[in-house]
Motif scaffolding. Structure first.
Motif, PDB file in Angstrom:
ATOM      1  N   VAL A 147       0.704  -1.225   0.335  1.00  0.00           N
ATOM      2  CA  VAL A 147      -0.295  -0.072   0.027  1.00  0.00           C
ATOM      3  C   VAL A 147       0.641   1.446  -0.173  1.00  0.00           C
ATOM      4  CG1 VAL A 147      -1.055   1.151   1.343  1.00  0.00           C
ATOM      5  CG2 VAL A 147      -1.929  -1.509   0.729  1.00  0.00           C
ATOM      6  N   ALA A 148       1.929   1.294   0.737  1.00  0.00           N
ATOM      7  CA  ALA A 148       2.746   2.095   1.028  1.00  0.00           C
ATOM      8  C   ALA A 148       3.496   2.602  -0.650  1.00  0.00           C
ATOM      9  CB  ALA A 148       3.965   2.108   1.989  1.00  0.00           C
ATOM     10  N   ASP A 149       4.127   1.730  -1.104  1.00  0.00           N
ATOM     11  CA  ASP A 149       4.888   1.535  -2.177  1.00  0.00           C
ATOM     12  C   ASP A 149       3.532   1.658  -3.473  1.00  0.00           C
ATOM     13  OD1 ASP A 149       6.941   0.883  -1.604  1.00  0.00           O
ATOM     14  OD2 ASP A 149       6.338  -1.528  -2.429  1.00  0.00           O
ATOM     15  N   ALA A 150       2.156   1.484  -3.447  1.00  0.00           N
ATOM     16  CA  ALA A 150       1.591   2.000  -4.480  1.00  0.00           C
ATOM     17  C   ALA A 150       1.647   3.863  -3.807  1.00  0.00           C
ATOM     18  CB  ALA A 150       0.469   1.274  -4.230  1.00  0.00           C
ATOM     19  N   TYR A 151       1.094   4.091  -3.085  1.00  0.00           N
ATOM     20  CA  TYR A 151       0.757   5.674  -2.970  1.00  0.00           C
ATOM     21  C   TYR A 151       1.827   6.424  -3.086  1.00  0.00           C
ATOM     22  CZ  TYR A 151      -0.076   9.592   0.523  1.00  0.00           C
ATOM     23  OH  TYR A 151      -0.537  11.094   0.871  1.00  0.00           O
ATOM     24  N   GLN A 152       3.213   5.681  -2.667  1.00  0.00           N
ATOM     25  CA  GLN A 152       4.065   6.718  -3.172  1.00  0.00           C
ATOM     26  C   GLN A 152       4.375   7.019  -4.720  1.00  0.00           C
ATOM     27  OE1 GLN A 152       7.818   4.776  -1.124  1.00  0.00           O
ATOM     28  NE2 GLN A 152       7.463   6.604   0.350  1.00  0.00           N
ATOM     29  N   ARG A 153       3.679   5.775  -5.452  1.00  0.00           N
ATOM     30  CA  ARG A 153       3.598   6.161  -6.795  1.00  0.00           C
ATOM     31  C   ARG A 153       2.551   7.635  -7.085  1.00  0.00           C
ATOM     32  NH1 ARG A 153       4.893   0.203  -6.823  1.00  0.00           N
ATOM     33  NH2 ARG A 153       2.692  -0.074  -6.637  1.00  0.00           N
ATOM     34  N   ASP A 154       1.302   6.701  -6.711  1.00  0.00           N
ATOM     35  CA  ASP A 154       0.964   8.288  -6.706  1.00  0.00           C
ATOM     36  C   ASP A 154       0.630   9.607  -6.898  1.00  0.00           C
ATOM     37  OD1 ASP A 154      -0.828   5.948  -7.738  1.00  0.00           O
ATOM     38  OD2 ASP A 154      -1.782   5.240  -6.609  1.00  0.00           O
ATOM     39  N   VAL A 155       1.153   9.802  -5.213  1.00  0.00           N
ATOM     40  CA  VAL A 155       1.627  10.570  -4.511  1.00  0.00           C
ATOM     41  C   VAL A 155       2.580  10.614  -3.994  1.00  0.00           C
ATOM     42  CG1 VAL A 155       0.847  12.441  -2.515  1.00  0.00           C
ATOM     43  CG2 VAL A 155      -0.712  10.495  -3.641  1.00  0.00           C
ATOM     44  N   PRO A 156       3.715  11.734  -5.500  1.00  0.00           N
ATOM     45  CA  PRO A 156       5.221  11.158  -5.471  1.00  0.00           C
ATOM     46  C   PRO A 156       5.728  11.804  -4.407  1.00  0.00           C
ATOM     47  CG  PRO A 156       4.452  11.682  -7.174  1.00  0.00           C
ATOM     48  CD  PRO A 156       3.933  11.666  -7.152  1.00  0.00           C
ATOM     49  N   ASP A 157       5.072  13.009  -3.433  1.00  0.00           N
ATOM     50  CA  ASP A 157       5.740  13.527  -2.416  1.00  0.00           C
ATOM     51  C   ASP A 157       4.945  13.414  -0.989  1.00  0.00           C
ATOM     52  OD1 ASP A 157       3.138  15.012  -2.877  1.00  0.00           O
ATOM     53  OD2 ASP A 157       4.088  16.787  -2.648  1.00  0.00           O
ATOM     54  N   SER A 158       4.502  12.566  -1.160  1.00  0.00           N
ATOM     55  CA  SER A 158       4.043  11.567   0.230  1.00  0.00           C
ATOM     56  C   SER A 158       4.819  11.852   0.730  1.00  0.00           C
ATOM     57  CB  SER A 158       3.164  10.335  -0.365  1.00  0.00           C
ATOM     58  OG  SER A 158       4.392   9.523  -0.799  1.00  0.00           O
ATOM     59  N   ASP A 159       4.285  11.688   2.538  1.00  0.00           N
ATOM     60  CA  ASP A 159       5.927  11.685   3.521  1.00  0.00           C
ATOM     61  C   ASP A 159       5.106  10.477   4.064  1.00  0.00           C
ATOM     62  OD1 ASP A 159       7.656  12.011   5.179  1.00  0.00           O
ATOM     63  OD2 ASP A 159       6.421  13.691   5.768  1.00  0.00           O
ATOM     64  N   ILE A 160       5.497   9.756   4.006  1.00  0.00           N
ATOM     65  CA  ILE A 160       4.486   8.880   4.641  1.00  0.00           C
ATOM     66  C   ILE A 160       5.252   7.899   6.626  1.00  0.00           C
ATOM     67  CG2 ILE A 160       4.110   5.996   4.761  1.00  0.00           C
ATOM     68  CD1 ILE A 160       3.704   5.897   1.960  1.00  0.00           C
ATOM     69  N   GLU A 161       6.708   8.427   6.126  1.00  0.00           N
ATOM     70  CA  GLU A 161       7.729   8.155   6.923  1.00  0.00           C
ATOM     71  C   GLU A 161       7.066   9.357   7.978  1.00  0.00           C
ATOM     72  OE1 GLU A 161      12.079   7.675   6.747  1.00  0.00           O
ATOM     73  OE2 GLU A 161      11.925   6.286   5.497  1.00  0.00           O
ATOM     74  N   GLY A 162       6.281  10.600   7.127  1.00  0.00           N
ATOM     75  CA  GLY A 162       5.953  11.659   8.403  1.00  0.00           C
ATOM     76  C   GLY A 162       5.340  11.412   9.203  1.00  0.00           C
ATOM     77  N   ILE A 163       4.506  10.846   8.281  1.00  0.00           N
ATOM     78  CA  ILE A 163       2.657   9.906   9.071  1.00  0.00           C
ATOM     79  C   ILE A 163       2.791   9.446  10.285  1.00  0.00           C
ATOM     80  CG2 ILE A 163       1.237   8.489   8.439  1.00  0.00           C
ATOM     81  CD1 ILE A 163       0.919  10.561   5.780  1.00  0.00           C
TER      82      ILE A 163
END
Length: 122
Positions: free
Chosen positions: A94-110
């Motif tokens: 899910v995280a990889d797909a999210y990062q592909r769809d939203v390149p400036d996402s900050d999952i680590e920050g979340i």
């Protein structure tokens, strides 16, 4: 910090480690395995109290039950590890797909914000 909150913090740590986990990379896989080991606390003392019975029975139970508990934990650990691994694998997908769809996402920050929020609640 309570034991519950500490385990949730450890879980967030595993998810954070999952973000950089590359199953085909031995060093990355080893780091991920180490993060999973952070969830296991086999060296915590087992404390059991009894009421009733003779002093001899109480002493036998005091000697025997911690060994039984350790055996049960040892028997459950592989299934528990596979469960956590499955959850981490799903999270990674899910995280990889999210990062592909939203390149400036900050999952680590979340995840970091979730850990901080947990610490504030304590």
């Amino acid at each position: 910090m309570s034991d519950e909150a500490e385990m949730v913090q450890r879980g967030i740590g595993v998810l954070t480690a999952t973000l950089s986990w590359q199953p085909d990379d031995p060093a990355s896989a080893q780091m991920f395995k180490e993060s999973l080991r952070a969830l296991v606390r086999l060296d915590d003392p087992v404390s059991i109290s009894f009421s009733g019975g003779t002093p001899e029975q109480t002493e036998v139970l005091r000697e025997l039950l911690p060994k039984v508990v350790e055996s049960v934990i040892g028997a459950l650990a592989p299934d528990y590890t596979r469960l956590v691994l499955g959850m981490a694998t799903g999270f990674k997908a899910v995280a990889d797909a999210y990062q592909r769809d939203v390149p400036d996402s900050d999952i680590e920050g979340i995840l970091q914000a979730a850990a901080l929020h947990l610490a504030e609640d304590e």
